[in-house]
Structure formats: C-alpha cells, structure tokens
Design an enzyme around this catalytic site. Sequence first.
Site, short mmCIF file in Angstrom:
data_model
loop_
_atom_site.label_atom_id
_atom_site.label_comp_id
_atom_site.label_asym_id
_atom_site.label_seq_id
_atom_site.Cartn_x
_atom_site.Cartn_y
_atom_site.Cartn_z
N LYS A 126 0.91 -1.33 -0.30
CA LYS A 126 -0.29 -0.32 0.42
C LYS A 126 0.28 0.91 -0.19
O LYS A 126 0.49 2.22 1.46
CB LYS A 126 -0.86 -0.36 1.60
CG LYS A 126 -2.02 -1.25 0.76
CD LYS A 126 -2.80 -0.54 0.63
CE LYS A 126 -2.77 -1.26 -1.50
NZ LYS A 126 -3.93 -1.29 -2.28
N ASP A 186 -9.26 -0.84 -5.14
CA ASP A 186 -8.15 0.98 -5.88
C ASP A 186 -8.86 1.66 -7.41
O ASP A 186 -8.48 2.47 -7.14
CB ASP A 186 -7.76 -0.40 -6.46
CG ASP A 186 -5.91 0.39 -7.22
OD1 ASP A 186 -5.15 0.47 -6.00
OD2 ASP A 186 -5.82 0.50 -7.96
N GLU A 190 -8.89 5.13 -6.73
CA GLU A 190 -8.02 6.78 -7.39
C GLU A 190 -9.18 7.79 -8.42
O GLU A 190 -9.15 7.97 -8.44
CB GLU A 190 -7.05 5.57 -8.53
CG GLU A 190 -7.73 4.47 -9.56
CD GLU A 190 -6.87 3.99 -10.21
OE1 GLU A 190 -5.79 3.92 -9.26
OE2 GLU A 190 -6.52 3.23 -11.12
N SER A 247 -8.53 25.32 12.95
CA SER A 247 -8.66 26.50 13.92
C SER A 247 -10.61 26.26 13.81
O SER A 247 -10.85 25.91 13.48
CB SER A 247 -8.73 28.14 13.33
OG SER A 247 -9.71 28.04 11.99
#
Length: 338
Positions: A126, A186, A190, A247
């Site tokens: 991976k 996979d 992607e 923040s």
Amino acid sequence: MSNSTTNDTLAKARIAVLGYGSQGRAHALNLRDSGLDVVVGVRKGGPSWEKARAEGFTVAEPGEAVKGADLVAVLTPDMVQAKLYKESIEPNIKVGAALLFAHGFNVHFKRIAPRDDIDVILVAPKGPGALVRTEYERGRGVPSIWAVHQDVSGQAEAKAHAYANGIGGGRAMLIKTDFKEETETDLFGEQAVLCGGASSLVQAGFETLVEAGYQPEIAYYEVLHELKLIVDLFYEGGITRMLEFISETAQYGDYVSGPRIVDAATKERMKGVLKDIQDGTFAKNWIAEYEAGLPNYKKFKQADLEHPIEVVGHKLRARMPWLHPDTAKPAEALKKAG
Ligand code: NAD
Ligand code: MG
C-alpha cells in the site's frame, strides 16, 4: 514477527521480476536483500535493461527470465500485461510455478486467463515503489495486501506470504483480500476520491474563486497548495488530527459547508462510478480507449495540463525552492519555469 517457515517456501526458488519501474525495482532489490534469487525480465534495449544491470541483477528478456522461474512477478504497466502474458509467460512458465500480480485488473477482468497448472497470487504494497524500498532499508516495511486466485501447488498462500515478507510487507502488516476486492476498491479509490475526485474538487474551487474576481495566485494557494497540509494531517492521524490542528472557524466552516459540497447526490454518483467498475463497464471502456490509441485520454489530459491552475501553479512553484530538491539553485527552477 516469525516468518521463517513462510520464507523457507521461496528459499530455493528463482524469482523473475518482470518490469523494473516503480514497483519492479523496489521488489527486486528488497527480495535480493532478503536473500532470495532474483532475475529481472525486461526488454533488451529498453531503459530498464541497463538500470537493472547496473544495479547488479541478472537481466534477461521476459520470456527467458520466465523459463527458469518458480515465481513470476508481473510488474509492468497493467495495459501491457495481457500481451506479455500471451507472448512471454504462457509458453514459458513452469508447471506448478506461481504467477504474481501487484494489481488484480487483468485477472479479475479476464484479460489474462492464467494456465490452470500454475498458482496465481497477488501481493500489493500500500505505497509507491520508492517507499517500499526506503522502508525496507530502514528495517521496516509497507503494509501489503495479498490474495490467492488459483492454488495448484497447495503452497499458493505460503508463496504469497513469503514474497510479501521478502519485500518487507510482513514487517508491517499483511491483510488478506481477493482479486475482486483489490481491483474494484483500487479503481474506485483513484477515480472517486484520490485522482479524479481530488483534482476535480481543486479545479472547481479554483474556478469558483477566479470567476468571482479573486486573483488566481491567491486562489492557487487556497485550494491547491494548502491541500498538502490537510492531507498530511489525514495521513498522520486521520480526520481527528486535522480537527486538532485547524482553527475553530475552519472547523465550523467544515461542518456546515462540507456537506453542501459533497452531499447525498454526490454519494449517489459515487455509487454509479462503483457500479461501472463492478459490472465491467469501466474496464471495457478503458481497454477500448487504450486499443484505439488513447484519443479521449489524450484530449482529457491536454485539457488538464492547460487548465489555468496549471499555468499559475507553474509560475508560483518556481518561487518555492523547497519544492525542487533536485535543483541546485532556485534560479535554475525559475529559468525552467520561464
Ligand atoms: P511502472 O510504469 O513504474 O514500470 C513498468 C516497468 O515495465 C518498466 O520497467 C518498463 O520498462 C517495463 N515495461 C513496460 N512495457 C513493457 C513490456 N511491454 N514488456 C516488458 N516490460 C515492460 O509500473 P508500476 O507503477 O511499478 O506498476 C507495476 C504494477 O504494480 C502494476 O500492476 C500496478 O498496478 C501495480 N502497482 C503499482 C503501484 C505504484 O505505486 N506505482 C502500487 C501498487 C501496485
Ligand atoms: Mg491504483
């Protein structure tokens, strides 16, 4: 972790690594450093031939490399594997040998129908090849997934484990999968999130700001450059870590605006992308596109390369010398950027 028994499985084996690119080079080097017998199979005269030889490997044409091998690792680009299998592997691979892939595409979508007298396995780290190598050199490894598609020797699982240990994956973690799961997840990752999803999100964000009259330079920093800071936090500690570091204002904006961008309709379309992968539509289209000489692929790629975010990005990156570690002087990067 005790791997002695599984490593014994390949102790006397000859391993042919076909392809010496990102994965091929890393696997070949790691397997050799693990004490295994490796021959590299690449095309004579190709760029990888000299490279593998210079790094001390016995190098042969793919068909020759396959002949003596007990395990053949297919680490060429996915789209050339069917032809490579037909021409160089099928006529030469020994009965009972193992055929290993790092991505299940060709077997799962039946572009390759492996002979029924060989083992067919998968080991996929991976991570990119460079990380597979550097982690191994540090005495560690990259978690790897493994699968068995066909077991004729009764040893297919042990071979997959031995190979995964040989490349260092066993030092980290091995996860069992199957060719279908590896291939479909996979491709989905992607397409929907990593390459397709992320680049489209960035382009749309950039266009929104520029069309509203903001400077492209500012837009570039806000929607592309700073994405790295966020992705690094995801990578190190998940969304939890991002929330720790941003923040309160950024968090509140995340909670109220994130779901306006990626909503239930987006998820429905993700399901559509997944369905096209599962039912073979994507593979069929991609293979046809490849065989037609990539007409649409080239068009889409050109459009990405000419997108205004690329033009401004090129100029801005030249002013950030830390992005060019290979360039001796920032001035050279500036010159290259024109
Ligand atoms: P790559 O493009 O980096 O390297 C391909 C190698 O194959 C090169 O050495 C090239 O010279 C050689 N080659 C090309 N055409 C050939 C042919 N016709 N005959 C013989 N050799 C040929 O490829 P890669 O990214 O290492 O991918 C290899 C496999 O690993 C693929 O199945 C891919 O899906 C899988 N994979 C890649 C990654 C990654 O991070 N790159 C991660 C996991 C799995
Ligand atoms: Mg992939």
